[in-house]
Design an enzyme around this catalytic site. Structure first.
Site, short mmCIF file in Angstrom:
data_model
loop_
_atom_site.label_atom_id
_atom_site.label_comp_id
_atom_site.label_asym_id
_atom_site.label_seq_id
_atom_site.Cartn_x
_atom_site.Cartn_y
_atom_site.Cartn_z
N GLY A 52 -70.97 -4.19 -20.27
CA GLY A 52 -72.11 -3.28 -20.50
C GLY A 52 -73.39 -3.97 -20.08
CE1 TYR A 74 -78.41 -6.20 -32.33
CE2 TYR A 74 -79.69 -7.46 -30.74
CZ TYR A 74 -78.81 -6.43 -31.04
OH TYR A 74 -78.35 -5.62 -30.04
CB CYS A 93 -96.20 2.71 -39.75
SG CYS A 93 -97.10 2.39 -41.23
C1 LIG Z 1 -65.52 -2.52 -27.53
C2 LIG Z 1 -66.66 -2.90 -26.67
N1 LIG Z 1 -66.46 -3.09 -25.36
C3 LIG Z 1 -67.46 -3.44 -24.54
C4 LIG Z 1 -68.75 -3.63 -25.01
C5 LIG Z 1 -69.82 -4.05 -24.03
O1 LIG Z 1 -70.28 -5.32 -24.33
P1 LIG Z 1 -71.39 -6.02 -23.40
O2 LIG Z 1 -72.47 -5.03 -23.20
O3 LIG Z 1 -71.84 -7.19 -24.18
O4 LIG Z 1 -70.74 -6.38 -22.11
C6 LIG Z 1 -69.01 -3.46 -26.37
C7 LIG Z 1 -70.35 -3.69 -26.90
O5 LIG Z 1 -70.62 -3.81 -28.05
C8 LIG Z 1 -67.95 -3.07 -27.23
O6 LIG Z 1 -68.14 -2.90 -28.53
#
Ligand SMILES: Cc1ncc(COP(=O)(O)O)c(C=O)c1O
Length: 462
Positions: free
Chosen positions: A331, A363, A389
């Protein structure tokens, strides 16, 4: 200070001044919302010579910030909204191709994690390039179908999938991860209700520490995700007893922002032991899904981070030896785009906020911040804060930056993943517009800014 559309909201740095800026800024945001938008398809005007790099970079000769061929200063002069998101299509496709190339020689299924950025236009581009998709809700599945993803190349993840979501997934032939005992029962019920055979994967926690912030760590034994490994026998028998369920693989996702590939290897070694054990029970496993999680250089300090090739090569031999199809779910490392805001002095009070981009407030994430043009102003240490706010509303703390001039643009880097998709309407800030720089330096609006009218419509007729 001015908004990017050039309206003055000048203010200095005492708390009272900041408070009054906020009031005036609120007016400007309203004003900005009524600025006539450039109709889609109208030629954009770029006054500066084209740059030569890919994605975001500072021009070597002029010190200005560029996205592909375009100067960000030129873009912000022509975009009526502020803040706005700005992406490079070249960069996104380049990131995807890097994964494709890394996977050469392996049977594979690269799936884009839609939760990172669910812009329909970007999703369409990735679907057209042949990516699969990782989904975490029924609405993400609907979006994926609208974008043209092949449902049989998508995976539905999650610890609380709803019956209607599972039925839709079963109907469309989506691969579904089993996350718990009740999840298995719900998947089986969806299979029976739709009369469809459902291919499932078991989400296992290899209990390998990804060495990341606890909020983005998901593969440890105590995680809320995944089955209890000690109950694996129960899961195998329950699947065997359901003729409509076909166990085709195992899945793990260790967490996000991981910067060492040996962590993936350690997990893959453990997962392979599970594969062997499950195969020995008579199941024909095909997929090893190692999830996503590859980190990116948020610090912009020249940190050398593993590439997709480093990641895949660390598990390549294991996958080949077992004759598996490798599934990956990147992602963040696919996104890497930015949000741009407006700057001011002291605390730099900007019109972006935790509503636009929540990772620092949520975070303590570090996102690199820069001015969009070169400056000789004295460097000072600033907190870059928004108008929400909440004292937790900040985008950067203790940042060494040249003191910005009224109306200067700031860029918050690496906002392509988990930023717009996590944006909210908190304080009735409306989610911002999104723009994409396409091939040939063409600027394209890919999402409208939300308006109060959109928001009010959810109360229609009530
Ligand atoms: C099950 C799963 N796959 C893939 C991803 C993608 O992770 P990233 O954006 O760190 O590559 C996530 C992100 O939380 C996830 O929960």
């Amino acid at each position: 200070m001015q908004t990017i559309s050039g309206r003055s909201v000048a203010g200095r740095t005492s708390r009272a001044a900041i408070a009054s800026q906020r009031v005036r800024k609120a007016c400007v945001v309203r004003d900005a919302a009524v600025v006539e938008e450039k109709p889609v398809g109208t030629a954009w005007e770029f006054t500066q010579p084209a740059g030569k790099g890919l994605g975001w970079y500072t021009g070597a000769e002029d010190g200005y910030m560029y996205v592909d061929q375009l100067r960000v200063e030129d873009i912000r002069r022509q975009v009526p909204e502020s803040p706005f998101y700005l992406y490079s299509k070249n960069r996104i496709m380049h990131n995807y191709q890097a994964y494709k190339k890394a996977l050469e020689g392996l049977s594979s299924l690269p799936c884009y994690a839609v939760k990172a950025n669910n812009n329909l236009i970007i999703m369409k581009e990735l679907a057209a390039a042949g990516a699969g998709a990782v989904l975490v809700s029924g609405n993400e599945l609907k979006m994926a179908m609208a974008a043209g993803f092949d449902p049989s190349r998508t995976i539905f993840n999650g610890n609380g999938k709803l019956p209607w979501e599972l039925e839709l997934a079963a109907e469309k032939g989506v691969l579904i991860n089993i996350d718990s005992e009740f999840d298995l029962q719900n998947i089986a019920a969806a299979a029976r209700k739709t009369g469809k055979k459902v291919k499932v994967l078991l989400r296992i926690n290899p209990d390998v520490d990804p060495q990341v912030h606890p909020y983005v760590s998901t593969g440890l034994a105590g995680s809320k995700f995944g089955i209890r490994n000690s109950h694996i026998g129960w899961f195998l028998e329950a699947i065997r007893a359901e003729p409509l369920l076909e166990l085709v693989g195992v899945h793990s996702h260790l967490g996000s922002t991981i910067t060492k590939v040996n962590i993936f290897r350690d997990a893959a070694v453990i997962m392979c032991e599970f594969v062997k054990m499950i195969r020995s029970e008579g199941f024909n496993l095909q997929y090893l899904n190692i999830g996503g999680g590859l980190g990116i250089d948020y610090s912009h300090q020249g940190q050398v981070l593993p590439t997709p090739t480093d990641l895949i090569d660390t598990v390549r031999d294991i996958v080949k030896e077992l004759g598996l199809t490798l599934v990956i779910e990147p992602g963040r490392s696919m996104g890497r785009r930015r949000v741009k805001t407006n700057g001011n002095k002291h605390f730099i009070v900007i019109d972006g906020s935790m509503a636009t981009l929540i990772r620092p407030s949520l975070y303590g994430a570090y996102q690199h911040i820069e001015l969009t043009k070169p400056s000789n102003a004295p460097m000072e240490t600033f907190d870059v804060v928004g108008p929400i706010c909440e004292s937790g509303d900040y985008l950067g703390k203790d940042r060494q930056l040249p003191t910005p001039q009224p109306g200067d643009g700031l860029v918050v880097h690496d906002a392509g993943a988990y930023c717009m998709s996590m944006a909210s309407n908190y304080n009735l800030k409306m989610r911002p517009a999104e723009y994409l720089v396409e091939e040939g330096g063409k600027l394209r609006k890919i999402r409208h800014e939300e308006t109060l009218e959109h928001h009010l419509s959810v109360f229609d007729g009530l």
